[in-house]
Design a protein around this motif. Sequence first.
Motif, PDB file in Angstrom:
ATOM      1  N   ALA A  32      18.913  19.116 -32.139  1.00 11.31           N
ATOM      2  CA  ALA A  32      19.700  17.947 -32.559  1.00 11.31           C
ATOM      3  C   ALA A  32      21.042  17.903 -31.832  1.00 11.31           C
ATOM      4  N   LEU A  33      21.716  19.047 -31.717  1.00  9.30           N
ATOM      5  CA  LEU A  33      23.012  19.101 -31.030  1.00  9.30           C
ATOM      6  C   LEU A  33      22.840  18.926 -29.522  1.00  9.30           C
ATOM      7  N   TRP A  34      21.765  19.466 -28.973  1.00 12.79           N
ATOM      8  CA  TRP A  34      21.482  19.316 -27.544  1.00 12.79           C
ATOM      9  C   TRP A  34      21.311  17.840 -27.184  1.00 12.79           C
ATOM     10  N   VAL A  35      20.597  17.099 -28.033  1.00  8.23           N
ATOM     11  CA  VAL A  35      20.376  15.668 -27.787  1.00  8.23           C
ATOM     12  C   VAL A  35      21.672  14.883 -27.928  1.00  8.23           C
ATOM     13  N   THR A  36      22.382  15.085 -29.044  1.00  8.69           N
ATOM     14  CA  THR A  36      23.513  14.210 -29.381  1.00  8.69           C
ATOM     15  C   THR A  36      24.837  14.638 -28.750  1.00  8.69           C
ATOM     16  N   VAL A  37      24.979  15.919 -28.414  1.00  5.64           N
ATOM     17  CA  VAL A  37      26.245  16.401 -27.842  1.00  5.64           C
ATOM     18  C   VAL A  37      26.091  16.697 -26.347  1.00  5.64           C
ATOM     19  N   ASP A  38      25.182  17.622 -26.008  1.00  2.00           N
ATOM     20  CA  ASP A  38      25.042  18.032 -24.604  1.00  2.00           C
ATOM     21  C   ASP A  38      24.563  16.895 -23.712  1.00  2.00           C
ATOM     22  N   LYS A  39      23.571  16.147 -24.184  1.00  2.77           N
ATOM     23  CA  LYS A  39      22.979  15.076 -23.372  1.00  2.77           C
ATOM     24  C   LYS A  39      23.565  13.708 -23.688  1.00  2.77           C
ATOM     25  N   GLY A  40      24.434  13.627 -24.684  1.00  2.00           N
ATOM     26  CA  GLY A  40      25.079  12.361 -25.020  1.00  2.00           C
ATOM     27  C   GLY A  40      24.135  11.310 -25.571  1.00  2.00           C
ATOM     28  N   GLY A  41      22.986  11.732 -26.077  1.00  2.00           N
ATOM     29  CA  GLY A  41      22.031  10.786 -26.644  1.00  2.00           C
ATOM     30  C   GLY A  41      22.445  10.334 -28.038  1.00  2.00           C
ATOM     31  N   ARG A  42      21.985   9.162 -28.424  1.00  2.92           N
ATOM     32  CA  ARG A  42      22.278   8.652 -29.765  1.00  2.92           C
ATOM     33  C   ARG A  42      21.387   9.340 -30.795  1.00  2.92           C
ATOM     34  N   ASP A  43      21.883   9.369 -32.023  1.00  2.67           N
ATOM     35  CA  ASP A  43      21.114   9.985 -33.109  1.00  2.67           C
ATOM     36  C   ASP A  43      19.747   9.341 -33.274  1.00  2.67           C
ATOM     37  N   ILE A  44      19.663   8.031 -32.994  1.00  7.05           N
ATOM     38  CA  ILE A  44      18.411   7.295 -33.184  1.00  7.05           C
ATOM     39  C   ILE A  44      17.315   7.829 -32.261  1.00  7.05           C
ATOM     40  N   LEU A  45      17.686   8.415 -31.115  1.00  9.29           N
ATOM     41  CA  LEU A  45      16.677   8.990 -30.219  1.00  9.29           C
ATOM     42  C   LEU A  45      15.996  10.181 -30.878  1.00  9.29           C
ATOM     43  N   TYR A  46      16.811  11.047 -31.469  1.00  5.79           N
ATOM     44  CA  TYR A  46      16.243  12.210 -32.174  1.00  5.79           C
ATOM     45  C   TYR A  46      15.441  11.748 -33.382  1.00  5.79           C
ATOM     46  N   SER A  47      15.978  10.770 -34.136  1.00  8.92           N
ATOM     47  CA  SER A  47      15.273  10.232 -35.301  1.00  8.92           C
ATOM     48  C   SER A  47      13.907   9.678 -34.900  1.00  8.92           C
ATOM     49  N   SER A  48      13.859   8.969 -33.773  1.00  5.74           N
ATOM     50  CA  SER A  48      12.609   8.346 -33.324  1.00  5.74           C
ATOM     51  C   SER A  48      11.583   9.396 -32.907  1.00  5.74           C
ATOM     52  N   ALA A  49      12.018  10.402 -32.163  1.00  5.59           N
ATOM     53  CA  ALA A  49      11.098  11.463 -31.737  1.00  5.59           C
ATOM     54  C   ALA A  49      10.519  12.195 -32.943  1.00  5.59           C
ATOM     55  N   LEU A  50      11.394  12.492 -33.898  1.00  3.74           N
ATOM     56  CA  LEU A  50      10.947  13.163 -35.115  1.00  3.74           C
ATOM     57  C   LEU A  50      10.013  12.265 -35.914  1.00  3.74           C
ATOM     58  N   GLY A  51      10.377  10.977 -36.028  1.00  2.00           N
ATOM     59  CA  GLY A  51       9.580  10.035 -36.822  1.00  2.00           C
ATOM     60  C   GLY A  51       8.199   9.810 -36.248  1.00  2.00           C
TER      61      GLY A  51
END
Length: 404
Positions: A32-51
């Motif tokens: 989650a931190l790698w997506v939203t902090v390191d890669k600058g991705g939005r939370d919705i990207l992680y939410s979508s992959a998980l969903g």
Amino acid sequence: MQTSKGLTIFSWSLFDFANTIFSMNIVSLYFALWVTVDKGGRDILYSSALGISTLLIIFSLPILGILSDGYERRMPFLIFFTLISVIFTGLIGVFDHLFLGLIFFGIANYGYHSSLVFYDALLPQVAGEETHLGKVSGYGVAMGYLGAILGLLMVKPFVLRGGRSGAFIPTAVLFLLFSLPCFFIVKDAKEKKIDWERIHHHFFAAVKKLINTFVNARKYPAVFTFLLANFIYSDATNTIIVFMAVYTKKVIQMTDTQIVYFLITSTSFAVVGSYFCGFICDRIGPRKTLIGVLLGWCFTLSLAVVSFSPFLFWFVGPLAGICLGSVWVSARALLVKVSPTEKLGEFFGLYGLTEKFATVIGPLIWGLTVFIFEPLGIVRYRIAVGMLLFFMCCGLFVLTKVPE
């Protein structure tokens, strides 16, 4: 040479230790931190992959359950899906690319959850006698908590040396390493060839049974109301598990090391909560206990919204841990109480399904909230927690409609 019963039970429960290393390090923390902090991705990207991966799990559960029961061999499937999770977890670290990482995570998460279907199905065989089911299951739960804590500590040095992307390969290796005793020591009791025609028939029968189970739940108002309440408040609890680390990092601004010890503390209090909640359930009843737990959640989430310093937020972690451990214990006990004995298996299946759907809906609502309120900066995360508080209050309100 016959393997001793104690060694078989230990090897089986060690798989719980192994898979929680994945769930804590990947699902709850570093990915989650790698997506939203390191890669600058939005939370919705992680939410979508998980969903998306969770939806695939939901739709394939009937066929996996039929394979498990019809083939009467669990180990080949357990090994296969675990290796899928291990390989694709490692590949996240190998490629270190945002969109590839999201795809690899989705596959790894699918493998992780699918392996649990066959792992859980081994329980009656491993336990032997029906009177030992609870005790052996308890060993697995205890090893799971231990794996969550020690997994964080074992992976932490790699993260300090190589950053968050350094967590993926060690997590994959540890997941595989601690799964090996289960792979080699736990044996299937029977071996049967797969009858694909029978599986095709039973798949549609399972879907029909699922629909009938939902219809049956409507005939039992207490069960239906409880399941509705469980779905609503689980939207909040499942989202907390996924995004607590993100909130702690971006809003409270803890370091990664502080977050690790924060999660360890929360998990330790979850053990305490689940242990003592059982005694409270027996004393005052599961309905009152669960209402009290949800009130505790409302207070904890309110405190999270107004916390502006790491010191105050350190009180949120233990409270969340206690509530998280307690909500699962009291919810299952309440379902047993309101369900007819002959329908208990069906309704527990529906209970698990509502949990899975909540894992899709809750994180998506979080991701959308953070995306919509992006112009507000860091305040958008407090609004997202406020949304979780709203769901918790709604779940509590519906729960009060469940009769004593």
